[in-house]
Design a protein around this motif. Sequence first.
Motif, PDB file in Angstrom:
ATOM      1  N   TRP A 139     -62.786  36.911 -19.980  1.00 41.60           N
ATOM      2  CA  TRP A 139     -63.635  36.715 -18.692  1.00 41.60           C
ATOM      3  C   TRP A 139     -64.500  35.678 -18.689  1.00 41.60           C
ATOM      4  O   TRP A 139     -64.594  34.794 -17.486  1.00 41.60           O
ATOM      5  CB  TRP A 139     -64.155  38.022 -18.196  1.00 41.60           C
ATOM      6  N   TYR A 140     -65.171  35.693 -19.704  1.00 39.28           N
ATOM      7  CA  TYR A 140     -66.353  34.705 -19.983  1.00 39.28           C
ATOM      8  C   TYR A 140     -65.784  33.042 -19.616  1.00 39.28           C
ATOM      9  O   TYR A 140     -66.388  32.462 -18.778  1.00 39.28           O
ATOM     10  CB  TYR A 140     -66.931  34.710 -21.412  1.00 39.28           C
ATOM     11  N   ILE A 141     -64.593  32.869 -20.160  1.00 40.02           N
ATOM     12  CA  ILE A 141     -64.098  31.559 -20.247  1.00 40.02           C
ATOM     13  C   ILE A 141     -63.664  31.328 -18.677  1.00 40.02           C
ATOM     14  O   ILE A 141     -63.883  30.197 -18.050  1.00 40.02           O
ATOM     15  CB  ILE A 141     -62.817  31.348 -21.023  1.00 40.02           C
ATOM     16  N   LYS A 142     -62.912  32.383 -18.206  1.00 37.70           N
ATOM     17  CA  LYS A 142     -62.321  32.400 -16.715  1.00 37.70           C
ATOM     18  C   LYS A 142     -63.366  32.279 -15.623  1.00 37.70           C
ATOM     19  O   LYS A 142     -63.212  31.170 -14.713  1.00 37.70           O
ATOM     20  CB  LYS A 142     -61.699  33.727 -16.335  1.00 37.70           C
ATOM     21  N   GLN A 143     -64.565  32.763 -15.736  1.00 37.85           N
ATOM     22  CA  GLN A 143     -65.550  32.663 -14.812  1.00 37.85           C
ATOM     23  C   GLN A 143     -66.663  31.319 -14.844  1.00 37.85           C
ATOM     24  O   GLN A 143     -67.373  30.694 -14.150  1.00 37.85           O
ATOM     25  CB  GLN A 143     -66.630  33.871 -14.765  1.00 37.85           C
ATOM     26  N   CYS A 144     -66.089  30.493 -16.184  1.00 39.09           N
ATOM     27  CA  CYS A 144     -66.640  29.182 -16.309  1.00 39.09           C
ATOM     28  C   CYS A 144     -65.630  27.895 -15.535  1.00 39.09           C
ATOM     29  O   CYS A 144     -65.941  27.068 -15.387  1.00 39.09           O
ATOM     30  CB  CYS A 144     -66.756  28.928 -17.761  1.00 39.09           C
ATOM     31  N   GLY A 145     -64.510  28.705 -15.004  1.00 36.26           N
ATOM     32  CA  GLY A 145     -63.708  27.739 -14.490  1.00 36.26           C
ATOM     33  C   GLY A 145     -62.440  27.430 -15.762  1.00 36.26           C
ATOM     34  O   GLY A 145     -61.657  26.350 -15.199  1.00 36.26           O
ATOM     35  N   GLY A 146     -62.121  28.305 -16.518  1.00 36.36           N
ATOM     36  CA  GLY A 146     -61.228  28.074 -17.399  1.00 36.36           C
ATOM     37  C   GLY A 146     -61.847  27.317 -18.629  1.00 36.36           C
ATOM     38  O   GLY A 146     -62.658  26.437 -18.964  1.00 36.36           O
ATOM     39  N   PHE A 147     -60.719  27.119 -19.661  1.00 37.26           N
ATOM     40  CA  PHE A 147     -61.062  26.476 -21.249  1.00 37.26           C
ATOM     41  C   PHE A 147     -61.606  25.091 -20.953  1.00 37.26           C
ATOM     42  O   PHE A 147     -62.609  24.657 -21.556  1.00 37.26           O
ATOM     43  CB  PHE A 147     -59.935  26.812 -21.955  1.00 37.26           C
ATOM     44  N   ASP A 148     -60.785  24.207 -20.149  1.00 36.86           N
ATOM     45  CA  ASP A 148     -61.160  22.971 -20.137  1.00 36.86           C
ATOM     46  C   ASP A 148     -62.373  22.454 -19.433  1.00 36.86           C
ATOM     47  O   ASP A 148     -63.414  21.768 -20.107  1.00 36.86           O
ATOM     48  CB  ASP A 148     -60.253  21.868 -19.299  1.00 36.86           C
ATOM     49  N   CYS A 159     -64.782  24.593 -19.295  1.00 38.41           N
ATOM     50  CA  CYS A 159     -66.054  25.225 -19.813  1.00 38.41           C
ATOM     51  C   CYS A 159     -66.250  24.246 -21.285  1.00 38.41           C
ATOM     52  O   CYS A 159     -67.523  24.265 -21.607  1.00 38.41           O
ATOM     53  CB  CYS A 159     -65.525  26.752 -20.564  1.00 38.41           C
ATOM     54  N   CYS A 160     -65.321  23.827 -21.871  1.00 35.72           N
ATOM     55  CA  CYS A 160     -65.514  23.308 -23.104  1.00 35.72           C
ATOM     56  C   CYS A 160     -65.915  21.727 -23.122  1.00 35.72           C
ATOM     57  O   CYS A 160     -66.109  20.915 -23.905  1.00 35.72           O
ATOM     58  CB  CYS A 160     -64.694  23.477 -24.300  1.00 35.72           C
ATOM     59  N   SER A 161     -65.548  20.969 -22.113  1.00 31.60           N
ATOM     60  CA  SER A 161     -65.469  19.439 -21.944  1.00 31.60           C
ATOM     61  C   SER A 161     -66.930  18.982 -21.795  1.00 31.60           C
ATOM     62  O   SER A 161     -67.669  19.593 -21.145  1.00 31.60           O
ATOM     63  CB  SER A 161     -64.537  19.236 -20.553  1.00 31.60           C
ATOM     64  N   THR A 162     -67.118  17.804 -22.324  1.00 30.45           N
ATOM     65  CA  THR A 162     -68.232  16.816 -21.682  1.00 30.45           C
ATOM     66  C   THR A 162     -67.935  16.302 -20.506  1.00 30.45           C
ATOM     67  O   THR A 162     -68.217  16.752 -19.355  1.00 30.45           O
ATOM     68  CB  THR A 162     -68.662  15.890 -22.965  1.00 30.45           C
ATOM     69  N   VAL A 163     -66.823  15.378 -20.498  1.00 33.63           N
ATOM     70  CA  VAL A 163     -66.520  14.695 -19.258  1.00 33.63           C
ATOM     71  C   VAL A 163     -65.543  15.618 -18.371  1.00 33.63           C
ATOM     72  O   VAL A 163     -64.965  16.478 -18.847  1.00 33.63           O
ATOM     73  CB  VAL A 163     -65.319  13.608 -19.504  1.00 33.63           C
ATOM     74  N   ASN A 164     -66.289  15.841 -17.286  1.00 32.32           N
ATOM     75  CA  ASN A 164     -65.773  16.840 -16.049  1.00 32.32           C
ATOM     76  C   ASN A 164     -65.884  18.091 -16.371  1.00 32.32           C
ATOM     77  O   ASN A 164     -65.311  18.977 -15.986  1.00 32.32           O
ATOM     78  CB  ASN A 164     -64.315  16.424 -15.891  1.00 32.32           C
ATOM     79  N   GLY A 165     -66.717  18.440 -17.380  1.00 35.09           N
ATOM     80  CA  GLY A 165     -66.899  19.862 -17.913  1.00 35.09           C
ATOM     81  C   GLY A 165     -68.249  20.380 -18.059  1.00 35.09           C
ATOM     82  O   GLY A 165     -69.385  19.686 -17.585  1.00 35.09           O
ATOM     83  N   GLY A 166     -68.732  21.510 -18.383  1.00 36.42           N
ATOM     84  CA  GLY A 166     -69.916  22.143 -18.694  1.00 36.42           C
ATOM     85  C   GLY A 166     -71.195  21.195 -19.434  1.00 36.42           C
ATOM     86  O   GLY A 166     -72.226  21.504 -19.160  1.00 36.42           O
ATOM     87  N   GLN A 167     -70.705  20.467 -20.167  1.00 33.60           N
ATOM     88  CA  GLN A 167     -71.594  19.587 -21.014  1.00 33.60           C
ATOM     89  C   GLN A 167     -71.508  18.215 -20.586  1.00 33.60           C
ATOM     90  O   GLN A 167     -71.722  17.252 -21.274  1.00 33.60           O
ATOM     91  CB  GLN A 167     -71.161  19.750 -22.440  1.00 33.60           C
ATOM     92  N   GLU A 168     -71.184  17.838 -19.276  1.00 30.92           N
ATOM     93  CA  GLU A 168     -71.151  16.541 -18.815  1.00 30.92           C
ATOM     94  C   GLU A 168     -72.369  15.741 -18.860  1.00 30.92           C
ATOM     95  O   GLU A 168     -72.374  14.744 -19.169  1.00 30.92           O
ATOM     96  CB  GLU A 168     -70.413  16.466 -17.299  1.00 30.92           C
ATOM     97  N   ARG A 169     -73.516  16.577 -18.451  1.00 39.32           N
ATOM     98  CA  ARG A 169     -74.795  15.798 -18.250  1.00 39.32           C
ATOM     99  C   ARG A 169     -75.824  16.590 -18.673  1.00 39.32           C
ATOM    100  O   ARG A 169     -75.915  17.759 -19.017  1.00 39.32           O
ATOM    101  CB  ARG A 169     -75.014  15.748 -16.639  1.00 39.32           C
ATOM    102  N   LYS A 170     -76.885  15.868 -19.038  1.00 37.72           N
ATOM    103  CA  LYS A 170     -78.416  16.781 -19.262  1.00 37.72           C
ATOM    104  C   LYS A 170     -79.515  16.092 -18.199  1.00 37.72           C
ATOM    105  O   LYS A 170     -79.187  15.255 -17.411  1.00 37.72           O
ATOM    106  CB  LYS A 170     -78.907  16.134 -20.618  1.00 37.72           C
TER     107      LYS A 170
END
Lengths: 515, 515
Positions: free
Chosen positions: A185-194, A196-207
């Motif tokens: 569920w946790y990964i799903k509600q982040c929008g899926g694995f990619d 969740c884990c990505s820098t480019v286009n993902g949860g860690q793209e920016r600061k």
Amino acid sequence: MTTCDVIVVGAGISGLSAAKLLHEKGLDVLVLEARDRVGGRTCTAYGEGFGYCDVGGSYVGPTQNRLLRLSKELGIETYKMYDKGQYTFLTGGRPTQYKPLPTSWNPFKTMDLLHMLRLIDEYGSKIPADAPWDCPHAAEWDSMTMKEFWEKHCWTKAAHTFGDLIVESFVTAKSHQVSMLWFLWYIKQCGGFDRCCSTVNGGQERKFLGGSQQISLRMQELLGDRVKLNSPVVRVEQGQDGVTLYTGTQDSFQARYVVFSIPVPLQLKVTFDPPLPTPRYQLIQRVPMGSVLKIMVYYERPFWREKGYSGLIIIEEEDAPVCFTYDDTKPDGSYPCIIGFCPADKAIHFSQLPEEERKMLICKSYAKAFGTEEALKPTAYVEKNWMQEEYSGGCYTTYFPPGVLTNFGKVLREPFGRIYFAGTETATQWSGYMEGAVQAGERAARETLHAMGRIPADQIWQEEPESKECPALPFESTFWQRNSPSVGGFLKLLGLTPVLAAAGVGAFVFKKSNL
Amino acid sequence: MTTCDVIVVGAGISGLSAAKLLHEKGLDVLVLEARDRVGGRTCTAYGEGFGYCDVGGSYVGPTQNRLLRLSKELGIETYKMYDKGQYTFLTGGRPTQYKPLPTSWNPFKTMDLLHMLRLIDEYGSKIPADAPWDCPHAAEWDSMTMKEFWEKHCWTKAAHTFGDLIVESFVTAKSHQVSMLWFLWYIKQCGGFDRCCSTVNGGQERKFLGGSQQISLRMQELLGDRVKLNSPVVRVEQGQDGVTLYTGTQDSFQARYVVFSIPVPLQLKVTFDPPLPTPRYQLIQRVPMGSVLKIMVYYERPFWREKGYSGLIIIEEEDAPVCFTYDDTKPDGSYPCIIGFCPADKAIHFSQLPEEERKMLICKSYAKAFGTEEALKPTAYVEKNWMQEEYSGGCYTTYFPPGVLTNFGKVLREPFGRIYFAGTETATQWSGYMEGAVQAGERAARETLHAMGRIPADQIWQEEPESKECPALPFESTFWQRNSPSVGGFLKLLGLTPVLAAAGVGAFVFKKSNL
């Protein structure tokens, strides 16, 4: 005694988002914060040798539209993480370079890894983000741990080990500690694995330029003396007409409604009269905060960039405190830095060592990963043990051991009389992240607005328009990523299916051979 | 400000045992209790229609020598539980009678059950009672749940379901919620499966005439005004020379040493300065109290005795709130009673119903088990929801989800400065029981004596001589109990071993056939 419309307990991003929204609607709000600072699990440190750095929650990316809107409104800029060059995977003492996913000379390992990652999203597609307990497989999946998920689906030891590392890195607890239903569920509600884990286009793209704590600091500014620091709430009394809150400093405050926005297990610190309903009192004993140290190592030069490495390392070594890293150099190139995370059991174990020893072990693993002794000579070192923050209890978020989500999940954001619950754990999108904190805070604020008759029920939950500056792009996947079979499926494809018994034996031997 | 040698926090059996021992050694002690009563998880209710009844911890039996010695010294008598007649097993809507273990017309089921029960003790023999984390298999077993244990070892669905019921009944949590290492340790430190579950010669052999709360009440009498009720400790400050404790009622007290004797997760309610060490602060978020309702149903006559039933029922029915029962008639035959336990998920679910509905469902299941409508006509009904007691948080004891015991178990009774830890959870024998409470309380008291230089270190832990009135007898087992193979082993015995592949397929089909 102070009386107001709504008292918000907790001045993290979630509580302050709630207070800001209510303040802007013209309501009389008050925020009570236990610590001597705002920001909760976001905190920006300042010092010589590194300028500033986020020692807590820090990243933002596409689909985190509420956080992007809020930070923009507060005048805080974002910058993109450095993502040039190869990623590094350090395992068995040897570094290899890859991008975007580690592959192996052994095609079975690669096949297994791709299949396993795809399964995470396939399972996730069956879990409602807003009600995981309604998933048709909820009871079964919540009675299993993620370790059982890997055991069931991974054919190679490499994939299983990598799966364990994914869980540790994403939720700061081990595979065997977390419910399979909850993690998927946790990964799903982040929008899926990619996503969740990505820098480019993902949860860690920016600061955030200048640090993420600014978000809370600027909301504090807007609210002025409506934010009271050093005011831990220890007792809550609900009557017919309102709620009275008592702090450890012997002050008391009255309000018509309350928004509780503190980490779930820390609700145990408060005595409620009337007492919390049975399910909530059981819930708050069952969802611990994760364990993590966040560690910034600064260097003279970003020597990894010069070698063509991005600075992202995944580390699968027992004696290395850090599991994964990013380049954390400032966007203008100043203060070259590798930021690392030491999660779960490693956090418990390595936090017991003296700082100097921990630092040395970390630098050694970086030296091995980058293949240079330069990594052994940091110019500055900053670390934060989130387990030591009394009013966080740990980071990043609570985790759900098996059997808790199905029994108590619903209770998470169920109001209790005049009390509504915010906090990133109560969110339905990017729960566990700053984005979830904003969603939860604003939703809880609107719940009180609805209770006061100011908005209809269907306005409590609101969609957020997409950020123009940071839109979400689809993820491109290769044919192989989309279609690679499981190792078991592949063996069947090879025509072994008819010989059922032999396949069984073969598979058994194969599985035990520690590929 | 009051100053004394030792302050004990918590006036359950453990805290009061500690205080009593120190008081008798001539030390100046003070006990601070949050509630308006002593006894903690033991509590005796009084009323018309039932006289008195223990709504909390109640039983005592052989090998619980500390509790037997203490209660005898306090002048409290024990009496034996009624154990004549057959036990009842209600499953699939049909009651069957048995003693001592349920058997089936299907020899595989019986074989599987006997083998599974034997395994519990065989595994337990490898787990040190005082240091389960030192078990050679600790890491592996702590990464598994008891559900995985049953899955691994049970060949029939009947055995697996029975295993689940054992876990629920013994530790008020589900198989999939508890660590395999922890549960097997729990049974082991009670002296094994038979000692733990038996009435005759086991943990439920006897009860206290007049109720178990008398133990605490008489210790309170001995200590006089050294026991302060309504004094929840909310803050603890440790300095060079001593400790200052603050209560929610704004009083403060000073002592040279402190014994903490409250349920582990409720330590979160206290703010410590300096803060708790990282591992303890993580531990106390990770070990929730179990979930249970205890229910007494009173009848005009003990009609089950007249039918040749003991009153012990094991209930495997989804719609029945209670999982197991005993005859709880007073020893003089007055107030005929069936006492029942509603544990784990059932406690959460059924506690949400109105009392009248719960009562009806319970009586219905008793009527089915005893085969008589007399069970539908109770004369009195008493129930206790332990999850609603703020200062217990649940009952019987904390449970350990996977991954917690190996990481944090050692911390349970590790002193923190001048603070020592009692409470049944810190015991090494009958932890979770009143016996463990006494062991832990007296051990913690002696730790403070040692810290004050009054006794040497080797006197902290003391063996207890066996009770003369209630000696432990060996358990007699049948040849079949000692030697029945697993179903898998039996199939091998039948000569199928050489045909390895066929056996594999056969076993698989067999296992899936839901025997």
